[in-house]
Structure formats: structure tokens, C-alpha cells
Design a protein around this motif. Structure first.
Motif: not given
Length: 427
Positions: A165-172, A238-248
């Protein structure tokens, strides 16, 4: 030192006094180096349009401080900026500012040149300024509401989801103009709908847009490390979390509409969800991105192919924004088709404006890496059409888009103003 043309290298020589001017020189040269790849007539036209840019650019480098050796505050310390045969024609001085020129004089000269002397013209500009001011107030008001809804939409509900959620929120929540969610609200309002009913869809559209930015920036895609003035998601997490954040974010967008839309019939909510899904599929973002990747470095890409790419990428989300807003507001099929055509046209105009800004603005002004498309040898409108024709094409599309909304009379004012905003923006 510019790229070689015809086996020769050219130089732009700047002579200035004082370290404060260095930032201004750097910004100016960065833009000139990108203009270098444009057709000759556009390079000449663009430098004519930038005769006063050196003044504003160098003045901003001072930040209001006096140049070394000069008296008084806020003076220009530039003696000469000279361009050789870079733009064609004879060697000439593009701009010469006397040491000691007051900042107010430079800015005032630009203002006088822009304002003109005709009274009727001044009245027209005053009206346009008032309209622009109203739009800015509208955008600020809606953006505040959208931001609050976005922040709540990615709040972690348990400690195990804090990281994603932190990664999602960071970009959102990284900023931006929020044009797409505001288009949802404006389209809904044009058909008499209620803002609260459209907000879940507005949030969903921005989630999808943010997902596309996260994935576009990945090393396997556009490989960018700078977005909205901040490190991109994969750089930070990291690339892995970024991909998952986009998917989420993508999956959460559909969930958000289904769970939180109130006061709208199930049939209309279903149509909205279907359009959202279509916008990211093979006839939407994904298909456009594949075509974009395949055309990278291909010198034979034509305007028809370029327009298809951006109709699927840039225009797709603008189209789904206004179409979904209209559906929630109660629009019928004919209305939805009309506003969708409007959005297709402003979407292409939006992309043309982006392409122009990519070669005429700096990284600091854009909030993302400038000149990226040129470095990747991507097809862009300025590369295929030239700057002036690109600007003319963007204006043509905006004029045609406005005509699509003519049947709605005064109700269309907000969407028309947003259309103008799209090509007038500076980042």
C-alpha cells in the motif's frame, strides 16, 4: 557541443559573468540541443520564438540577486549569447542583453510584446484570463476532493499490506494535475449527475493511469528513473514491488467502482466497469504500448501508425474518463458516442502537446526526464511533422473536439475549458 550534422560539429558559445547565470545557460543549451534534431524551418522558427527566452532564463538563474560587479539588485549579467550557424543562415546574435539591464525592464518588455496595443484585443484577453482563472479555481477545488479520495483508497488495513500500500500510494499521491479524474466529474456534471456518484470512477481512472506510469517507467519498458519530480517507483522500491504495486492498483480500480458507487443503476455501473477493462486491454493501453515498443527505433513509422498508438495509449484513458462520467450522469448512447469522440480528439492533442514539451522544456520544468523520446529514437509528432505543424494539428484537434460538444450549449463550458488547458499547459 551539439551532435554532428554533415560530418561537422557546431558549438553554441555563451559568454556570461557570474556563477548565478550558469543554471540559465544550462537550461537554454539543453533546449537548443533538443531542437537540433527538428526540421530546419522549425529550428529557425523556434529560435525566433525564443529571442526573449534568454532574458527570462538567465534572470531566473539570478533569483533576484545582483550580478557580480553590477550595481543594484536583480540585474542581468549576460553580455552575449551567440549561436553560430546552428539554425541556418548567417552567423548572428540571438540575444544581447546589456550588463545592468533591470529584471523589471526585461519582464516588462516581454509583457508589452505579448499584450499588444489594440483595445479590442486587450478586452478579449481579459475575458480569456477571467475564464482561465475560473478554470484554475475549478481544477483546484476538484483536485482537493480527488486527492482526499485517492489517499483513502490505498490506505493499508493491516500491517501485512503496509509495504504494498505504501508503494501504491507513493505513485498515486505523487502529484499531477489530475486531469483524468476531473474529466470524469466534469462529464458527469454536464449531464446533471452528482459528483459523489462519480468519485469512485474518478479514483479508478487515476489508479489505472498511475499503474500505466509505474509500468511504463520500468527498465523493460521506457527505463525512466524520474517521474513528477520524484524517483520512479522501481527506483525507490525495486522492480519487483513496483510491478506488484501497478498490478494492485489495476485490480483495486475495478473493486473500487463495484464497492463504492452509490445512487447509480447496476446496469450503468456494469457498463463503467466494462469500459475501464477495455481501456487497458489489447484495444487500449496494453495494445498501444506493444505497438509503441515495436516502433521504437523504426525510422519508417508514419503518422497513421503514430496516431493509432496514442489513440490506444493517451486517448484511451481520456475517452474512458469522459464516457464513464457521462454514463454515471445519465447520458444516452448518442451522448456517450459524442463525448467519446471529443475525448479521442483531445487525447491526441494532449499527446502532441506532450511531444512538443519534450523537446522545448527542461527536465525541471516537466518534472520528468526531458528529451527521453529523442534519446530512444521514438517516433513523435515533432519528428514527423515539425514543431509548427504539430502545434497547428493540436489546435485543429481541439477545435474539432469542441464542435462535438456544441449541442450541449452552456453546459459544456468546463469540458471546453479543459480542452484548451490541455494544449496550453507547460508540463
Amino acid at each position: 557541443r551539439l551532435p554532428p550534422r554533415g560530418g561537422r560539429r557546431r558549438r553554441i558559445v555563451a559568454v556570461a559573468c557570474g556563477s548565478e547565470v550558469a543554471a540559465g545557460v544550462k537550461r537554454f543549451l539543453e533546449i537548443l540541443s533538443r531542437l537540433w534534431v527538428l526540421p530546419r524551418e522549425d529550428r529557425k522558427s523556434e529560435v525566433e520564438g525564443r529571442r526573449t527566452m534568454q532574458v527570462s532564463g538567465f534572470v531566473s538563474g539570478f533569483g533576484g540577486q545582483a550580478a557580480p560587479g553590477a550595481t543594484g539588485g536583480g540585474v542581468c549579467g549576460v553580455t552575449t549569447v551567440r549561436v553560430g550557424r546552428v539554425f541556418g543562415g548567417d552567423r548572428r546574435k540571438v540575444q544581447k542583453c546589456s550588463v545592468g539591464m533591470k529584471v523589471e525592464q526585461a519582464v516588462g518588455a516581454v509583457a508589452v510584446a505579448k499584450d499588444g496595443k489594440d483595445g479590442a484585443d486587450a478586452s478579449r484577453k481579459a475575458k480569456a484570463k477571467s475564464s482561465a482563472s475560473s478554470l484554475m479555481r475549478y481544477l483546484a477545488e476538484k483536485k482537493e476532493l480527488v486527492e482526499a479520495a485517492l489517499e483513502e483508497s490505498v490506505r493499508s488495513r493491516m500491517k501485512e499490506t503496509d509495504k504494498i500500500c505504501e508503494s501504491m500510494g507513493y505513485s498515486l499521491m505523487a502529484g499531477g494535475k489530475r486531469v483524468r479524474p476531473i474529466l470524469v466529474l466534469a462529464a458527469c456534471e454536464m449531464f446533471g449527475g452528482v459528483e459523489d456518484h462519480a468519485m469512485p470512477t474518478a479514483v479508478a481512472v487515476e489508479m489505472i493511469h498511475t499503474m500505466s506510469l509505474i509500468h511504463d517507467d520500468l527498465p523493460s519498458m521506457d527505463n525512466d528513473d524520474f517521474r513528477r519530480g520524484k524517483p520512479t517507483n522501481h527506483v525507490k522500491y525495486g522492480e519487483d514491488i513496483a510491478i506488484l504495486a501497478g498490478d494492485a492498483l489495476l485490480s483495486r480500480s475495478f473493486e473500487h467502482v463495484a464497492k463504492y458507487t452509490r445512487g447509480v443503476s447496476a446496469e450503468r455501473v456494469l457498463r463503467v466497469i466494462a469500459l475501464l477493462g477495455e481501456s487497458v486491454g489489447p484495444e487500449g493501453l496494453a495494445g498501444g504500448q506493444v505497438m509503441d515498443l515495436e516502433c521504437e527505433g523504426n525510422p519508417n513509422v508514419n503518422l497513421e501508425e503514430l496516431s493509432w498508438i496514442h489513440k490506444m495509449k493517451t486517448a484511451a484513458l481520456l475517452r474512458v474518463a469522459v464516457a464513464c462520467g457521462a454514463i454515471i450522469g445519465g447520458a444516452d448512447e448518442e451522448d456517450v458516442a459524442r463525448v467519446s469522440e471529443f475525448a479521442d480528439k483531445i487525447g491526441l492533442a494532449f499527446q502532441i502537446a506532450d511531444d512538443v514539451l519534450d523537446v522545448t522544456q527542461t527536465t525541471e520544468q516537466l518534472g520528468k526526464t526531458a528529451g527521453k523520446d529523442l534519446e530512444a529514437n521514438k517516433a513523435t509528432y515533432p519528428r514527423l511533422m515539425g514543431l509548427e505543424k504539430s502545434r497547428a494539428e493540436a489546435q485543429r484537434l481541439i477545435d474539432e473536439a469542441k464542435a462535438c460538444l456544441a449541442p450541449y450549449g452552456d453546459r459544456n463550458e468546463t469540458l471546453l475549458a479543459l480542452a484548451d488547458f490541455i494544449i496550453a499547459r507547460s508540463n
